[in-house]
Design a protein around this motif. Structure first.
Motif, short mmCIF file in Angstrom:
data_model
loop_
_atom_site.label_atom_id
_atom_site.label_comp_id
_atom_site.label_asym_id
_atom_site.label_seq_id
_atom_site.Cartn_x
_atom_site.Cartn_y
_atom_site.Cartn_z
N ARG A 149 0.84 -1.19 0.00
CA ARG A 149 0.00 0.00 0.00
C ARG A 149 0.87 1.24 0.00
O ARG A 149 2.04 1.19 0.42
CB ARG A 149 -0.93 -0.01 1.23
CG ARG A 149 -1.93 -1.15 1.21
CD ARG A 149 -2.81 -1.14 2.45
NE ARG A 149 -3.86 -2.14 2.33
CZ ARG A 149 -3.76 -3.39 2.77
NH1 ARG A 149 -2.63 -3.80 3.35
NH2 ARG A 149 -4.76 -4.24 2.63
N ARG A 198 1.11 -6.10 1.33
CA ARG A 198 -0.31 -6.23 1.63
C ARG A 198 -0.63 -7.52 2.40
O ARG A 198 -1.38 -7.47 3.38
CB ARG A 198 -1.11 -6.18 0.32
CG ARG A 198 -1.14 -4.82 -0.34
CD ARG A 198 -1.87 -4.87 -1.67
NE ARG A 198 -1.88 -3.57 -2.31
CZ ARG A 198 -2.83 -2.66 -2.13
NH1 ARG A 198 -3.85 -2.93 -1.34
NH2 ARG A 198 -2.77 -1.51 -2.75
N ASP A 244 -2.35 -7.51 6.11
CA ASP A 244 -3.63 -8.19 6.35
C ASP A 244 -3.50 -9.19 7.49
O ASP A 244 -4.42 -9.33 8.30
CB ASP A 244 -4.08 -8.89 5.07
CG ASP A 244 -4.44 -7.92 3.97
OD1 ASP A 244 -4.73 -6.76 4.28
OD2 ASP A 244 -4.41 -8.31 2.78
N ARG A 301 -4.10 1.57 7.74
CA ARG A 301 -4.01 1.40 6.29
C ARG A 301 -4.95 0.30 5.79
O ARG A 301 -5.57 0.43 4.73
CB ARG A 301 -2.57 1.10 5.90
CG ARG A 301 -1.64 2.30 6.00
CD ARG A 301 -0.28 2.00 5.39
NE ARG A 301 0.45 1.01 6.17
CZ ARG A 301 1.27 1.31 7.16
NH1 ARG A 301 1.44 2.57 7.53
NH2 ARG A 301 1.93 0.36 7.81
N ASP A 353 -8.53 1.71 5.90
CA ASP A 353 -8.72 2.69 4.82
C ASP A 353 -8.88 1.99 3.48
O ASP A 353 -9.68 2.41 2.63
CB ASP A 353 -7.55 3.66 4.78
CG ASP A 353 -7.54 4.62 5.96
OD1 ASP A 353 -8.58 4.73 6.63
OD2 ASP A 353 -6.49 5.24 6.23
N ASP A 354 -8.14 0.91 3.28
CA ASP A 354 -8.26 0.15 2.04
C ASP A 354 -9.64 -0.50 1.93
O ASP A 354 -10.27 -0.48 0.87
CB ASP A 354 -7.15 -0.90 1.99
CG ASP A 354 -6.89 -1.38 0.56
OD1 ASP A 354 -7.33 -0.70 -0.38
OD2 ASP A 354 -6.23 -2.41 0.39
N GLN A 369 -12.20 2.28 1.32
CA GLN A 369 -12.14 2.81 -0.04
C GLN A 369 -12.76 1.84 -1.04
O GLN A 369 -13.34 2.26 -2.04
CB GLN A 369 -10.69 3.11 -0.41
CG GLN A 369 -10.51 3.79 -1.76
CD GLN A 369 -9.06 4.10 -2.06
OE1 GLN A 369 -8.17 3.73 -1.30
NE2 GLN A 369 -8.81 4.79 -3.16
N ALA A 370 -12.67 0.56 -0.76
CA ALA A 370 -13.23 -0.44 -1.68
C ALA A 370 -14.75 -0.37 -1.72
O ALA A 370 -15.37 -0.57 -2.77
CB ALA A 370 -12.79 -1.83 -1.27
#
Length: 446
Positions: free
Chosen positions: A94, A101, A105, A136, A139-140, A143-144
């Motif tokens: 990211r 990533r 995760d 992060r 936020d990912d 955003q998805a």
């Protein structure tokens, strides 16, 4: 060998150039596909090169056996017409992160179920890096989905919870139907709630909200009426009964102070230290007054309990207050009658019980109870609506307990944004997935 490393490390759109051992770590040299190079990390557009390649950078990735593993690549800086100069994005990490990533995760999934110190020990990272990783990852995920994560929200609960000393609060919004946290932010004010209702929700989502539960704050009701005109406002039963419990405790303290002063006034002063002389013994009337003051002081837990949960000893204390004709017992009866309103079979019965309670509380001649009666009378329709809709803020209070447990497990948080991200990962339906459960295109191709 390169294909095996790509499969093990779950690398997508990446070419493996080399692999070597440095100390107790494995360093894998990689580069993005030609089509993924020179892209802006914010918008993903292909941009011109701002300057040449920098020194090689390393990204921590999933361990291989008992050894740490790093990806090594020398990125360039690109000039985006919209966002300016940035380091090019890489497909395995990211933006602005030194972890891949899959590794992030994995750490975020561990943070949902463990303390930060345990995650730092198991994943072999610094404890303060765990918060940034959670931020992060969330936020990912956010955003998805975008604003679509609020689709279908019909009934919400709004409340505040303390996360730090010095009156530091978080505002939380809970979806009653899904039973999860959907939004949280630092602060407790009109501006914070307006940011959720105006900026986070679309017009269609605001119009789809049917019920809003909260405490007695008037500014919350005003903002909800302004931005969610179709929503029905519901007064939370827990806060209504808590008002009466606070008033009852104030009456208990007043009665105890009066009884204590009366006992002191009835007790004669001794002429000197030591055992009392003949004729200086404490009168029976003074002893009785002292016992009454002691009984009032020890009746706190009996008064706040419901009638159905009293022990035999607590029932005896209340019977003693009743036989003495204390106004404290009258206040306790009014508290129980207010609780009975929420146990009514239907809205009609609840309305009759509430109107009767308001009438008796207004003429009880107990100032603290009269103040509660005025507050409840102003919110009469909101109280009855909670009974007719059979909804309360209990779901929100359960989420608040999870938040307090999270703060206690972490012994406090320095960065509020990282705290909010961890709370959303734990209490919302945006759950991080383990890297080996994610069906990436690279693993399929391998």
């Amino acid at each position: 060998m390169n294909k095996i490393l790509r499969f093990i490390l779950a690398l997508a759109e990446t070419v493996v150039n080399s692999a070597r051992i440095e100390g107790d770590s494995i360093v894998v040299g990689v580069r993005p596909y030609k089509s993924r190079q020179r892209r802006c990390p914010l918008c993903g557009c292909v941009c011109g090169i701002h300057d040449g390649r920098s020194t090689p950078r390393r990204w921590r990735t999933l361990d291989i056996g008992a050894s740490k593993c790093y990806l090594e690549y020398a990125p360039v800086r690109v000039r985006c017409p919209k966002h300016g100069v940035h380091v090019e994005s890489v497909p395995w990490a990211r933006p602005k992160s030194r972890f891949t990533r899959p590794f992030e995760d994995w750490v975020a999934w561990m943070a949902v179920y463990c303390t930060m110190s345990a995650v730092a020990e198991a994943c072999r990272v610094e404890w303060h890096s765990v918060g940034g990783i959670c931020k992060r990852v969330f936020d990912d995920l956010q955003q998805a989905t975008g604003s679509a994560r609020f689709d279908g929200v019909r009934r919400i609960g709004i409340d505040e919870t303390s996360y730090k000393r010095g009156r530091k609060y978080l505002m939380v919004v809970v979806d009653h139907d899904r039973g999860c946290l959907i939004w949280a932010a630092e602060g407790w004010s009109k501006e914070v709630l307006r940011r959720f209702l105006r900026d986070e929700l679309t017009r269609e989502q605001r119009l789809s909200i049917e019920v809003v539960t909260a405490d007695g704050c008037r500014w919350i009701k005003t903002l909800v009426k302004r931005w969610c005109p179709r929503a029905e406002w519901v007064m939370d039963p827990f806060h209504v009964v808590s008002w009466m419990n606070d008033a009852l405790d104030s009456v208990r303290r007043e009665e105890w102070q009066v009884a204590k002063k009366a006992a002191r006034a009835a007790t004669p002063r001794r002429k000197g230290p030591g055992r009392p002389a003949a004729g200086d013994e404490t009168p029976q009337a003074a002893k009785r007054l002292a016992d009454e003051a002691k009984a009032i002081k020890g009746s706190r837990f009996a008064l706040v309990k419901g009638r159905e949960n009293l022990t035999e000893r607590q029932k005896a204390k209340l019977d003693q207050l009743k036989s003495a004709g204390s106004r404290l017992f009258r206040a306790w009866e009014l508290k129980e009658d207010l609780r009975a309103v929420y146990r009514a079979k239907d809205a009609a019965e609840a309305e009759a019980l509430l109107d009767d309670w308001l009438h008796r509380a207004a003429y009880c001649k107990i100032p603290k109870v009269v103040e509660v009666e005025k507050k409840v009378r102003r919110r009469r329709d909101d109280v009855l609506r909670s009974i007719s809709l059979n909804i309360s803020n209990a779901r929100v209070e359960s989420i608040n307990n999870k938040i307090k447990v999270t703060v206690k497990m972490g012994y406090g948080f320095r960065n509020t944004d990282n705290l909010v991200a961890l709370l959303m990962l734990r209490c919302s339906d945006a759950k991080p997935q383990l890297p080996w459960k994610q069906k990436t295109e690279t693993m399929k191709a391998a």
